[in-house]
Design an enzyme around this catalytic site. Structure first.
Site, short mmCIF file in Angstrom:
data_model
loop_
_atom_site.label_atom_id
_atom_site.label_comp_id
_atom_site.label_asym_id
_atom_site.label_seq_id
_atom_site.Cartn_x
_atom_site.Cartn_y
_atom_site.Cartn_z
N TRP A 113 -2.82 3.45 0.27
CA TRP A 113 -2.69 1.98 0.30
C TRP A 113 -1.35 1.58 0.90
CZ3 TRP A 113 -4.79 -2.71 -1.66
CH2 TRP A 113 -3.88 -3.75 -1.83
N ASN A 153 0.96 -2.18 1.56
CA ASN A 153 1.04 -3.64 1.64
C ASN A 153 2.27 -4.05 2.42
OD1 ASN A 153 1.59 -2.93 -1.41
ND2 ASN A 153 2.57 -4.89 -1.23
N ASP A 154 3.18 -4.82 1.87
CA ASP A 154 4.20 -5.49 2.69
C ASP A 154 4.97 -4.58 3.65
OD1 ASP A 154 3.53 -7.16 0.63
OD2 ASP A 154 5.54 -7.34 -0.17
N TRP A 188 -3.62 -0.44 -4.79
CA TRP A 188 -2.22 -0.69 -5.11
C TRP A 188 -1.85 0.05 -6.39
CZ3 TRP A 188 0.90 -2.37 -8.97
CH2 TRP A 188 2.21 -2.70 -8.62
N PHE A 234 9.72 -1.83 -5.07
CA PHE A 234 9.06 -2.98 -4.46
C PHE A 234 9.77 -3.38 -3.17
CE2 PHE A 234 6.34 -5.30 -7.92
CZ PHE A 234 5.68 -4.11 -8.21
N SER A 235 9.33 -4.50 -2.60
CA SER A 235 9.74 -4.89 -1.25
C SER A 235 11.22 -5.16 -1.09
CB SER A 235 8.95 -6.13 -0.81
OG SER A 235 7.65 -5.73 -0.50
N ASP A 260 12.25 -9.06 -3.84
CA ASP A 260 12.10 -9.05 -2.38
C ASP A 260 13.36 -9.53 -1.64
OD1 ASP A 260 9.55 -8.38 -3.22
OD2 ASP A 260 8.69 -10.35 -2.82
N TRP A 268 -9.65 -15.06 -2.27
CA TRP A 268 -9.76 -13.60 -2.40
C TRP A 268 -11.14 -13.17 -2.87
CZ3 TRP A 268 -10.34 -10.05 -6.51
CH2 TRP A 268 -9.99 -8.72 -6.19
C1 FRU Z 1 4.13 -9.25 -1.92
C2 FRU Z 1 4.52 -8.43 -3.14
C3 FRU Z 1 6.02 -8.48 -3.36
C4 FRU Z 1 6.30 -7.22 -4.11
C5 FRU Z 1 5.30 -6.26 -3.51
C6 FRU Z 1 4.77 -5.25 -4.46
O1 FRU Z 1 2.96 -8.86 -1.32
O2 FRU Z 1 3.81 -8.88 -4.27
O3 FRU Z 1 6.48 -9.65 -4.01
O4 FRU Z 1 7.62 -6.79 -3.93
O5 FRU Z 1 4.24 -7.04 -2.98
O6 FRU Z 1 4.04 -4.25 -3.81
#
Ligand code: FRU
Length: 494
Positions: free
Chosen positions: A41, A43-44, A68, A106-107, A168, A302
């Site tokens: 997986w 994501n950001d 996730w 995290f991000s 973030d 979603w």
């Molecule tokens: C955004 C988010 C961030 C977080 C990350 C976790 O998509 O929710 O706020 O740091 O993804 O994976």
């Protein structure tokens, strides 16, 4: 001891990647030219930076499977943002402030400091009393192997900000000072908090850069702040602002007070699959953004993350876009010019007229292609133009350009037996002579840019390859199309 733990966790993850690589490589739904993780997986986008002659993309990553969980930072480098070399994972959960319990690393973002590549990320942990989010640092001498800073965390949530609503960090440098904007929530309203530092390690609160009064939701994820010309742009991914999930604000900023005041706002993308964009500067000075092409379960539209988890992966990045100003200081988001290098099998057509009977169009193999055209609005009297992509097996993706309502929408309800919903945006066509349309289709996504790259829709589609026809027709009159050009796309992940 803990340095070893991160290395062990990275090695364990690398072994899982090695085991799953072949399966994911053979996945029928995997993208052909959009950036993907090796397995599992993503994501950001995180830590996007041009560093020592290469583009570095980091990303939120669970290498183990297509859902996730257990957030690591993946890492890949490229010379052209099209072809990628995967590097060892940059970060794995290992410390009391970022160990797992559905948290992790995290991000965050990257910056060059002191000859090293610095990462600033949100450490998330949960020891049973709820999530604790803090800002943390890691650095690297070689840009590949990272070490977490012994003084972590460098920032904890300020008074009034719940411990699970502080994340973030996006860092930049101005003069001799480092600045960082971080997403937060206070009294159930979103805030972008501004911090500064002289050495990248010791941070102090400066000001609330901007905040929601409720209209922009209760939490801003992945804020980003940058200058273009003499104006400043704040991009945020708001939670709780309905279908507006990636917005930008343009205004003025004062480095003396740390206050931003915006006069203009807009949506970066109206599609269902565009979130958490992060910006960086290319060596030629372009401000580029890259986003995650999917959505979260809290979003109003979603349904799920799509069927690709069955192939051991989920998630990819949208194509990088260049941020440009229009004369009125609203923003355009233009696909990077590097993509032109992938063009093959050119097809150009002279000006043609379309009526109620469908005309077939050619673009690549009908699955992976780039397509551009302009609608001559002066000669067009149709009320609507319908462009059907990925048609076949009784299914299609319907894109409607409604000249009467000034609306553009993409209908996915009968597109692949999986995806649902109609993404919609308003186009101001008053006084315009033509409407430009620019489309990038890949194995599992369609990105549509229109109205001078201001009405953009990124949507994922998981259609069979037998859905490879393209058709166009009108309602209520005729449409005149000019400058039609289309291309197949060379594959980037062979
Ligand atoms: C955004 C988010 C961030 C977080 C990350 C976790 O998509 O929710 O706020 O740091 O993804 O994976």
């Amino acid at each position: 001891m803990s340095k070893e733990l991160m290395l062990r966790n990275i090695e364990r993850a690398q072994r899982a990647i090695d085991e799953n690589r072949e399966t994911v490589k053979n996945g029928r739904m995997r993208q052909r030219y959009h950036f993907m993780g090796e397995t599992g997986w993503i994501n950001d986008p995180n830590g996007l930076i041009y560093y020592k002659g290469k583009y570095h993309f980091f990303y939120q990553y669970n290498p183990y499977y297509g859902h996730w969980d257990y957030m690591h930072w993946g890492h890949a480098v490229s010379d052209d943002m099209l072809h990628w070399e995967y590097l060892p994972l940059a970060l794995a959960p290992s410390e009391s402030y970022d160990d797992h319990m559905r948290g992790g690393c995290f991000s965050g973002s990257a910056i060059e400091h002191d000859g090293k590549l610095f990462l600033m990320y949100t450490g998330v942990t949960n020891d049973g009393k709820g999530f604790e989010q803090t800002q943390c640092i890691a650095y690297s001498e070689d840009g590949i192997h990272f070490e977490k800073y012994d003084g972590n965390p460098v920032l904890t949530p300020p008074e009034g900000v719940p411990s699970h609503m502080f994340r973030d960090p996006k860092v930049w440098k101005h003069g001799d000072t480092y600045y960082m904007v971080c997403g937060a929530s206070r009294d159930n309203k979103a805030q972008a908090l501004l911090y500064r530092s002289d050495d990248m390690l010791h941070w102090t609160f400066f000001n609330v850069l901007a905040e929601s009064r409720g209209e922009w939701g209760y939490m801003w994820e992945c804020p980003d702040f940058y200058q273009i010309g003499d104006k400043y742009v704040l991009m945020v991914s708001p939670m709780g602002a309905g279908e507006r999930t990636v917005v930008y604000m343009v205004g003025d900023f004062d480095y003396e007070t740390g206050k931003f005041s915006y006069q203009i706002n807009g949506e970066i993308d109206w599609g269902y699959d565009y979130y958490a964009p992060q910006s960086f500067v290319a060596p030629d000075g372009r401000r580029l953004i890259v986003a995650w092409a999917n959505c979260w379960d809290w979003m109003p539209f979603w349904k799920d993350w799509g069927p690709t988890y069955k192939e051991g992966w989920c998630g990819f990045f949208n194509i990088p876009r260049e941020v440009r100003f229009m004369p009125d200081h609203t923003l355009q988001f233009v696909p990077i010019k590097e993509l032109e290098k992938l063009r093959k099998d050119e097809c150009k057509l002279d000006c043609f007229t379309v009526g109620k009977d469908a005309v077939q169009l050619t673009a690549g193999d009908g699955v992976s292609f780039e397509m551009k055209m302009k609608i001559d609005l002066v000669k067009t009297d149709a009320e609507e133009l319908e462009l059907d992509l990925r048609c076949g097996n009784g299914r299609k993706v319907i894109c409607v350009f409604d000249f009467k309502k000034g609306q553009m929408c993409v209908v996915r309800d009968n597109s692949d037996g999986w995806s649902q919903g109609t993404s919609r945006s308003t186009m101001l066509l008053q006084g315009k002579q033509e409407l430009d349309i620019h489309i990038f289709s890949d194995q599992s996504s369609i990105e549509i840019f229109t109205n001078q790259y201001q009405n953009n829709h990124a949507n994922n589609i998981f259609a069979e390859n037998t859905q490879n026809q393209i058709e166009i027709h009108t309602y209520g009159g005729e449409a005149v199309i000019k400058d039609y050009e289309a291309y197949g796309m060379q594959e980037c992940f062979l």
